[in-house]
Each structure stands twice: as structure tokens, then as C-alpha cells.
Scaffold this active site. Structure first.
Site, short mmCIF file in Angstrom:
data_model
loop_
_atom_site.label_atom_id
_atom_site.label_comp_id
_atom_site.label_asym_id
_atom_site.label_seq_id
_atom_site.Cartn_x
_atom_site.Cartn_y
_atom_site.Cartn_z
N HIS A 288 -14.60 134.50 50.99
CA HIS A 288 -14.72 133.04 51.09
C HIS A 288 -15.78 132.56 52.07
O HIS A 288 -16.09 131.37 52.12
CB HIS A 288 -13.37 132.40 51.45
CG HIS A 288 -13.01 132.57 52.90
ND1 HIS A 288 -12.46 133.71 53.40
CD2 HIS A 288 -13.14 131.73 53.95
CE1 HIS A 288 -12.26 133.59 54.68
NE2 HIS A 288 -12.66 132.40 55.06
C1 UD1 Z 1 -12.40 127.05 56.44
C2 UD1 Z 1 -12.86 127.52 57.81
C3 UD1 Z 1 -12.90 129.04 57.84
C4 UD1 Z 1 -11.60 129.64 57.37
C5 UD1 Z 1 -11.29 129.10 56.00
C6 UD1 Z 1 -10.01 129.63 55.42
C7 UD1 Z 1 -14.46 126.02 58.93
C8 UD1 Z 1 -15.88 125.89 59.37
N1 UD1 Z 1 -14.21 127.06 58.12
O1 UD1 Z 1 -13.39 127.43 55.50
O2 UD1 Z 1 -13.15 129.47 59.17
O3 UD1 Z 1 -11.72 131.05 57.33
O4 UD1 Z 1 -11.18 127.67 56.12
O5 UD1 Z 1 -9.86 129.16 54.12
O6 UD1 Z 1 -13.63 125.24 59.34
N2 UD1 Z 1 -11.43 123.34 49.17
C9 UD1 Z 1 -10.53 123.01 48.21
N3 UD1 Z 1 -9.24 122.75 48.60
C10 UD1 Z 1 -8.84 122.81 49.89
C11 UD1 Z 1 -9.81 123.12 50.86
C12 UD1 Z 1 -11.09 123.39 50.49
O7 UD1 Z 1 -10.82 122.95 47.03
O8 UD1 Z 1 -7.66 122.57 50.18
C13 UD1 Z 1 -12.81 123.66 48.76
C14 UD1 Z 1 -13.71 122.45 48.77
O9 UD1 Z 1 -14.63 122.59 47.74
C15 UD1 Z 1 -14.43 122.56 50.09
C16 UD1 Z 1 -14.55 124.07 50.24
O10 UD1 Z 1 -13.36 124.60 49.66
O11 UD1 Z 1 -15.62 121.90 50.09
C17 UD1 Z 1 -14.68 124.54 51.64
O12 UD1 Z 1 -13.60 124.03 52.43
P1 UD1 Z 1 -13.77 123.87 54.01
O13 UD1 Z 1 -12.53 123.38 54.63
O14 UD1 Z 1 -15.02 123.12 54.32
O15 UD1 Z 1 -14.06 125.34 54.50
P2 UD1 Z 1 -13.45 126.76 54.07
O16 UD1 Z 1 -14.47 127.50 53.29
O17 UD1 Z 1 -12.09 126.65 53.47
#
Ligand code: UD1
Length: 385
Positions: free
Chosen positions: A217
Site C-alpha cells: 500500500h
Molecule cells: C495511511 C498512512 C500510512 C498507513 C496507511 C495504512 C499517511 C501519510 N499514511 O496511508 O502510514 O500505513 O494509512 O492504511 O497518513 N482510501 C479509501 N478508504 C479509506 C481510506 C483511504 O478508499 O477509508 C483510499 C483513498 O483513495 C485515499 C487513499 O486510499 O485517497 C489513501 O488514503 P490515505 O489516508 O491518504 O493514506 P493511506 O495510503 O491509507
């Protein structure tokens, strides 16, 4: 002053925060009942699979406050958390704010609190990958700089913090709260056969009990189509030797779809699943022959479980999983990953040992320190007022 109300505002935002906060809240209730503990969820993760499942499985109380920030660029997400956190902080008037880990919500809430003169406690402080291209590394460094009380999971954390000028007396080596949660819940882990049955894939392991787990991820691995393709090709090769279970983060799923790469994953050998609940993931890891991952938490959990872990990164902020645990850094070069994988298949992988204080009691140590600290810090001010 016996009735002085002490309040601790605990912050969670994203999936890896939940399993860290669960034992802290339980230990605070037990060891420091006079401190009022309030839980705030920023809403950085909002999908049920990334979210409610964890609260239910881990017995975390429903958050008292939810900021519902959702996704966005790093700047937009961090700024949104900050803007929405400030009035919540004003309303709650806590004695201190407790943040865990290294996600954007961790830094955003720590920054707001520090600027308003509210003390900050950071659990899982001092981890360093020394790779500033990683957003989490920036979050770690900055959060530690503005924290008043810092709890580390491994001894090296103290040295990292001292090098950055953090005062020694603020640092407490207490062990790993994530492993508290693992130990508490291992007996409840969902057996792999139940997960396969539910997914209608019982025949994945028809040829034997062995399987690999694969998770991916990190932005550095999934956002660049070339890197992602290389890792999926590697996965395809691995799956020729061992069936693979691949719980997929929403970000990874969307990048695979966008890049038209789903066809690289042979469904007869690679089972794609939605993000797993905590007890499901624990069951999958416990019985796996090997885990390939870019997650930070899984490096620690596999070390605690004694399962070989091949980390798809060039560095780790959790070096003890390599020096003492079962982890091997493989980077993202397919040949290197496959060489390490072949070695695990041949010789069984690193045996490893359980690091110091990864004993299920880290949260209790934290609660005891916080209890003394909050009272020591706050009483003089309260008396003066
Ligand atoms: C975040 C953390 C990372 C952690 C990871 C665990 C930061 C910088 N990164 O990354 O350290 O290892 O969480 O998962 O804070 N999305 C969904 N549903 C959700 C959440 C996210 O669809 O409930 C998708 C969205 O498209 C979003 C993308 O995932 O834009 C990234 O989500 P984001 O919270 O920005 O970062 P993670 O990659 O989850």
C-alpha cells in the site's frame, strides 16, 4: 485538589492507529481511573473495512468526537485535520493530547496541540527510516520534535531522538503496544480456512496447507506504475511455488485497476480479498509460511509471531525486526525478492527472537508513566490558579 479533573484526549485517524490505541485506552482505565480519557477520530480512514471492523473486533469505545476529514492530498488532508481539530481541542480543554504512530492525523493533531500550549504525548516515538521521501518519516520527525513525552518501542529509538536534540528525561522505553494487542487477541484469530470458505475459495489450499500473504500500500510502491507492475510480476512468480492470499488496500486496488494490471494476478493461485479485519489478518499471518509486505506494522507482527517476513522496501524504521526478528529487507528489485523468497522456501527463513518488552505490557507501562506525569505537571499549575 483531589477532584482536579485530568483529561487525556486520545487521537486516532487511520487503520494502523486503532490496534495501538486499544490497549492504551484499556490500560488507562485500569491504571489511571482518575484521568478522564476521551477518544477523537479524525476520519482519515472511513471505509468500514479500514475502520469500524477494527473498533468492533478490538473493543475500542466509539469515538467521542469524529472530524470526518476523509481523503485528500497530504497538504489538504493535514490542513483539514488541523482546522477541524482546533475547535474540538478548545471544547475539550484536555491536560494533554496523545497521538500514536506516524500518519498524517498524528502530525496534524500534535501540531495544533503544541501551538496552543497543550502537552503532546507520542506513542511509537523515535522510529526512523532515514528516508525523507517517505511521508511517514516527515510525520515522525516533526511529531517527536513537538512532543513532551515520548514512548519508544525499541532501544534504538532513544538514540535517534537524542541525536535530534530531544531531552533524555522525556523519553521512555516501554515496548510495543501493537504487540499488546496481538497477544491479547491471538486466541481469537480467525482460522484461514474460515476466511477462504467465506470468500468461496476453499480450494486455494487444496494442494497443501502452505500459503504466502502479500500486502502492498505504500505510495512509493503503488503510485508508480512501473514499480507496481514489477511487484505484481514478482507476485505472479511467487504464486507458482505457493498459493498467495492478497488482502488489498483501496489505494492499491484503484492503482491496479487504473493500470489495467488485474490480469497479472492468476485467480487460481492468488486470492484477492478486501482489506481484512484485525482478527482475520492475525489468523492469516499466524499460519502463513511467509509474508511479503511493505507495511510497518506487519513487520512487527510477523516478528512477534515468528513468521518469516520479506519487506518490499529498501529501508525500515523498525530495525529490530531485522536484527532480532524474522524480517529481511528485499527492496523492490524482482530478482532480489525472488532470491530471498527461494531461500525462505529452502531453509525456512530467519527464526528470530521476541524483542525486549514486546511482552504484552507496554500499554500498562505507558499508563503508569502518564499518570505520574500528568499529575506532576498539572498540579502546580492548578494550585497556582
Ligand atoms: C495511511 C498512512 C500510512 C498507513 C496507511 C495504512 C499517511 C501519510 N499514511 O496511508 O502510514 O500505513 O494509512 O492504511 O497518513 N482510501 C479509501 N478508504 C479509506 C481510506 C483511504 O478508499 O477509508 C483510499 C483513498 O483513495 C485515499 C487513499 O486510499 O485517497 C489513501 O488514503 P490515505 O489516508 O491518504 O493514506 P493511506 O495510503 O491509507
Amino acid at each position: 485538589m483531589q477532584n482536579t479533573p485530568y483529561r487525556l484526549l486520545c487521537v486516532v485517524g487511520a487503520r494502523p492507529n486503532f490496534m495501538k490505541m486499544a490497549p492504551i485506552m484499556a490500560a488507562m482505565k485500569e491504571a489511571a481511573p482518575e484521568i478522564d480519557v476521551c477518544l477523537l477520530h479524525t476520519g482519515q480512514h472511513y471505509d468500514a473495512a479500514m475502520n469500524h471492523q477494527y473498533f468492533d473486533a478490538l473493543g475500542i469505545p466509539a469515538p467521542n468526537i469524529n472530524l470526518d476529514v476523509g481523503s485528500g492530498s497530504h497538504a489538504a488532508q493535514t490542513a483539514d485535520v488541523m482546522r477541524r481539530f482546533e475547535p474540538a481541542l478548545d471544547a475539550e480543554q484536555p491536560s494533554a493530547v496523545l497521538v500514536v504512530g506516524d500518519v498524517n492525523s498524528t502530525l496534524a493533531c500534535a501540531l495544533v496541540a503544541a501551538k496552543k500550549g497543550v502537552r503532546v504525548i507520542h506513542v511509537e516515538a523515535g522510529l526512523r527510516s532515514y528516508d525523507r521521501s517517505m511521508p511517514e518519516e516527515i510525520n515522525r520527525i516533526l511529531t517527536d520534535q513537538i512532543s513532551d513525552l515520548l514512548f519508544t518501542t525499541e532501544r534504538e529509538g532513544r538514540n535517534n531522538l537524542l541525536r535530534e536534540g530531544v531531552a533524555d528525561e522525556r523519553i521512555h522505553f516501554v515496548g510495543n503496544v501493537m504487540i499488546d494487542t496481538l497477544r491479547r487477541n491471538l486466541a481469537r484469530a480467525v482460522p484461514v480456512q474460515d476466511i477462504l470458505e467465506q470468500a468461496g475459495a476453499s480450494n486455494l489450499l487444496a494442494g497443501g496447507k502452505d500459503y504466502a500473504i502479500f500486502t502492498l500500500h505504500r505510495a512509493s510502491n503503488v503510485d508508480d506504475p512501473g514499480t507496481l507492475r514489477g511487484l505484481l510480476d514478482t507476485l505472479a512468480t511467487v504464486s507458482k511455488s505457493l498459493p498467495v492470499i492478497f488482502p488489498m488496500h483501496p489505494r492499491t486496488r484503484s492503482m491496479i485497476e487504473k493500470g489495467g494490471m488485474a490480469r497479472l494476478l492468476d485467480p487460481a493461485r492468488i486470492l484477492q480479498l478486501p482489506p481484512m479485519g484485525y482478527l482475520e489478518m492475525l489468523g492469516l499471518m499466524r499460519d502463513a509460511r511467509v509474508v511479503l509486505t511493505d507495511s510497518g506494522g506487519i513487520q512487527e507482527e510477523t516478528t512477534a509471531l515468528g513468521i518469516p517476513c520479506i519487506t518490499l522496501r529498501n529501508n525500515t524504521e523498525r530495525p529490530i525486526t531485522v536484527t532480532e526478528g524474522t524480517n529481511t529487507l528485499a527492496g523492490t528489485d524482482p530478482a532480489n525478492i525472488l532470491a530471498i523468497f527461494d531461500e525462505v522456501m529452502r531453509a525456512g527463513g530467519k527464526a528470530g527472537r521476541i524483542p525486549e518488552f514486546w511482552d504484552g505490557r507496554a500499554a500498562v507501562r505507558i499508563a503508569q508513566v502518564i499518570r505520574g506525569w500528568i499529575k506532576g505537571e498539572m498540579e502546580p499549575a492548578a494550585l497556582a490558579a
